[in-house]
Design a protein around this motif. Structure first.
Motif, short mmCIF file in Angstrom:
data_model
loop_
_atom_site.label_atom_id
_atom_site.label_comp_id
_atom_site.label_asym_id
_atom_site.label_seq_id
_atom_site.Cartn_x
_atom_site.Cartn_y
_atom_site.Cartn_z
N THR A 17 0.81 -1.22 0.00
CA THR A 17 0.00 0.00 0.00
C THR A 17 0.84 1.28 0.00
OG1 THR A 17 -0.25 -0.17 2.40
CG2 THR A 17 -2.03 -1.06 1.05
N ILE A 18 2.16 1.14 0.06
CA ILE A 18 3.03 2.32 -0.09
C ILE A 18 3.01 2.72 -1.56
CG2 ILE A 18 5.40 3.16 0.00
CD1 ILE A 18 5.81 1.38 2.47
N ALA A 19 2.63 3.97 -1.81
CA ALA A 19 2.49 4.44 -3.18
C ALA A 19 3.76 5.11 -3.71
CB ALA A 19 1.32 5.43 -3.26
N ARG A 20 4.56 5.69 -2.85
CA ARG A 20 5.76 6.40 -3.26
C ARG A 20 6.68 6.54 -2.06
NH1 ARG A 20 1.25 8.32 -3.34
NH2 ARG A 20 0.56 9.86 -1.87
N SER A 21 7.98 6.74 -2.33
CA SER A 21 8.91 6.82 -1.20
C SER A 21 10.19 7.53 -1.62
CB SER A 21 9.23 5.42 -0.68
OG SER A 21 9.81 4.64 -1.71
N ALA A 22 10.91 8.00 -0.60
CA ALA A 22 12.21 8.63 -0.84
C ALA A 22 13.02 8.56 0.44
CB ALA A 22 12.04 10.08 -1.27
N ILE A 23 14.33 8.57 0.28
CA ILE A 23 15.25 8.70 1.40
C ILE A 23 16.10 9.94 1.11
CG2 ILE A 23 17.14 7.69 2.73
CD1 ILE A 23 16.02 4.92 2.00
N ILE A 24 16.07 10.89 2.05
CA ILE A 24 16.72 12.17 1.86
C ILE A 24 17.73 12.37 2.99
CG2 ILE A 24 16.32 14.64 1.51
CD1 ILE A 24 13.25 12.64 1.71
N ALA A 25 18.92 12.85 2.64
CA ALA A 25 19.95 13.12 3.64
C ALA A 25 19.49 14.23 4.57
CB ALA A 25 21.25 13.53 2.96
N TYR A 26 19.78 14.04 5.86
CA TYR A 26 19.47 15.08 6.84
C TYR A 26 20.79 15.53 7.46
CZ TYR A 26 17.89 17.55 10.93
OH TYR A 26 17.69 18.53 11.86
N PRO A 27 21.08 16.79 7.50
CA PRO A 27 20.23 17.95 7.19
C PRO A 27 20.43 18.53 5.80
CG PRO A 27 22.11 18.71 8.44
CD PRO A 27 22.27 17.21 8.26
N THR A 87 -4.04 14.68 2.97
CA THR A 87 -5.01 15.42 2.19
C THR A 87 -6.27 14.57 2.24
OG1 THR A 87 -4.60 14.32 0.06
CG2 THR A 87 -3.18 16.19 0.60
N ASP A 88 -7.26 14.93 1.46
CA ASP A 88 -8.48 14.12 1.41
C ASP A 88 -8.22 12.73 0.85
OD1 ASP A 88 -10.02 16.12 2.48
OD2 ASP A 88 -10.69 16.88 0.53
N GLU A 89 -7.27 12.62 -0.09
CA GLU A 89 -7.10 11.38 -0.83
C GLU A 89 -5.80 10.63 -0.58
OE1 GLU A 89 -7.43 12.74 -4.81
OE2 GLU A 89 -9.52 13.32 -4.60
N LYS A 90 -4.85 11.26 0.11
CA LYS A 90 -3.56 10.60 0.30
C LYS A 90 -2.88 11.16 1.53
CE LYS A 90 -1.83 13.65 -3.27
NZ LYS A 90 -1.31 13.73 -4.60
N GLY A 91 -1.78 10.50 1.90
CA GLY A 91 -1.05 10.95 3.08
C GLY A 91 0.39 10.50 3.02
N PHE A 92 1.15 10.89 4.04
CA PHE A 92 2.54 10.47 4.12
C PHE A 92 2.95 10.30 5.57
CE2 PHE A 92 3.12 15.08 4.52
CZ PHE A 92 4.03 15.17 5.57
N PHE A 93 4.00 9.51 5.76
CA PHE A 93 4.69 9.37 7.04
C PHE A 93 6.16 9.64 6.77
CE2 PHE A 93 1.13 6.36 7.72
CZ PHE A 93 0.55 6.97 8.82
N ALA A 94 6.81 10.35 7.67
CA ALA A 94 8.24 10.61 7.56
C ALA A 94 8.89 10.34 8.91
CB ALA A 94 8.49 12.04 7.13
N PHE A 95 9.96 9.58 8.87
CA PHE A 95 10.73 9.28 10.08
C PHE A 95 12.15 9.79 9.87
CE2 PHE A 95 7.27 6.39 10.62
CZ PHE A 95 7.10 6.31 11.99
N LYS A 96 12.66 10.53 10.84
CA LYS A 96 14.03 11.03 10.78
C LYS A 96 14.91 10.10 11.61
CE LYS A 96 15.66 14.67 13.14
NZ LYS A 96 16.84 14.22 13.83
N ILE A 97 15.98 9.64 10.97
CA ILE A 97 17.01 8.93 11.70
C ILE A 97 18.22 9.86 11.75
CG2 ILE A 97 16.09 6.65 11.15
CD1 ILE A 97 18.15 6.41 8.93
N LYS A 98 19.33 9.42 12.27
CA LYS A 98 20.46 10.32 12.51
C LYS A 98 20.86 11.13 11.27
CE LYS A 98 25.05 10.49 14.48
NZ LYS A 98 26.11 9.77 15.15
N ALA A 100 19.31 10.82 7.96
CA ALA A 100 18.39 10.77 6.83
C ALA A 100 16.94 10.88 7.29
CB ALA A 100 18.58 9.47 6.04
N VAL A 101 16.09 11.16 6.31
CA VAL A 101 14.64 11.14 6.51
C VAL A 101 14.07 10.13 5.53
CG1 VAL A 101 12.49 12.45 6.31
CG2 VAL A 101 14.52 13.53 7.32
N ILE A 102 13.26 9.23 6.05
CA ILE A 102 12.57 8.25 5.21
C ILE A 102 11.14 8.76 5.05
CG2 ILE A 102 11.84 5.85 4.95
CD1 ILE A 102 14.05 5.24 7.13
N LEU A 103 10.74 8.98 3.82
CA LEU A 103 9.42 9.54 3.51
C LEU A 103 8.66 8.53 2.66
CD1 LEU A 103 7.44 12.01 3.27
CD2 LEU A 103 8.77 12.67 1.24
#
Length: 130
Positions: A17-27, A87-98, A100-103
């Motif tokens: 059910t995950i529709a899209r994802s990304a891993i982004i460097a933090y900060p 939003t009305d039709e979709k959503g996201f979860f984001a977790f920050k680790i040391k 990176a951020v997983i979205l």
């Protein structure tokens, strides 16, 4: 394929059910991986770089929400290492680790959210323990 791409691929396999994802460097906001193909992440690099900065001012993101992939999301919950938006039709979860951020994003009704959150939270825990 980078190791980060492998993490995203396994995340999508674990939770269909995950529709899209990304891993982004933090900060820094550098995009390390993003989903491709049918589950392509529509967010621009600029949007993702701006998004990781939300973890530096959680009060602001709760007030203003966030723009990702051409959609505006309200943010009903933000904590030290967690932000969720919808939003009305979709959503996201984001977790920050040391470092990176997983979205991850999902489509549809809220009944899929617990599966999506569990999957991304498990990946965040696994990466934190490495």
């Amino acid at each position: 394929m980078s190791a980060w791409d492998t993490y995203l691929s396994s995340l999508h396999l674990e939770c269909a059910t995950i529709a899209r994802s990304a891993i982004i460097a933090y900060p820094s906001g550098e995009v390390w991986a993003r989903s491709k193909g049918a589950n392509a992440c529509p967010c621009t690099d600029t949007e993702l770089a701006a998004f990781v900065k939300c973890f530096d001012d959680l009060g602001k993101v709760l007030e203003t929400g966030v723009d990702l992939g051409g959609s505006h999301y309200i943010v009903p919950r933000a904590e030290k290492n967690f932000i969720c938006g919808k939003t009305d039709e979709k959503g996201f979860f984001a977790f920050k680790i040391k470092t990176a951020v997983i979205l991850v994003g999902y489509n549809g009704a809220t009944d899929v959210t617990s599966d999506v959150r569990d999957a991304v939270e498990k990946l965040a825990d696994d990466l934190t323990s490495i």
